[in-house]
Design a protein around this motif. Structure first.
Motif: not given
Length: 124
Positions: A30-39, A51-67
């Motif tokens: 609750d409070g997470v507004v958007r997620t974005t997956v990438g490397y 062809t991921l190579g030496d990258h890590a699979e990652a998730v950007r989590v955008e959230y409302a700090p008030a919640r």
């Protein structure tokens, strides 16, 4: 652009291996507004799943700090982190250069981003 999303969002980037399960786990908070997956990390300018190579699979989590407090994101991160997994998902690594597992954190942005709306994830 989502017109109903709050404008006072903060973001964190986490990497715990496969991004699909991680995206679902963080997107359900609750409070997470958007997620974005990438490397994150790595040397290729435009990595792709095959062809991921030496990258890590990652998730950007955008959230409302008030919640949602940042410490709640850390709690979720540490509840998912498994230090017994083999280092760096070697199936994506060049055999001679497999780096140690990345534990994630609030690093820079993602490369090869794919924005996903909603909270549903896909199992790896």
């Amino acid at each position: 652009m989502d017109q109903t999303a709050p404008t006072d969002l903060e973001a964190a980037v986490v990497a715990l291996g496969c991004f699909w399960n991680v995206e679902a786990a963080f997107g359900a908070l609750d409070g997470v507004v958007r997620t974005t997956v990438g490397y994150a990390g790595g040397q290729a300018p435009d990595p792709a799943y095959a062809t991921l190579g030496d990258h890590a699979e990652a998730v950007r989590v955008e959230y409302a700090p008030a919640r949602l407090r940042y410490t709640a994101l850390l709690d979720r991160f540490w509840s998912l982190f498994d230090p017994t997994l083999t280092p760096a998902k070697r199936r994506y690594q060049p055999p001679a250069r497999a780096p140690e597992r990345r534990a994630g954190g609030t690093g820079a942005g993602l490369t090869g981003r794919r924005r996903r709306a909603g909270r549903a994830g896909r199992a790896c």
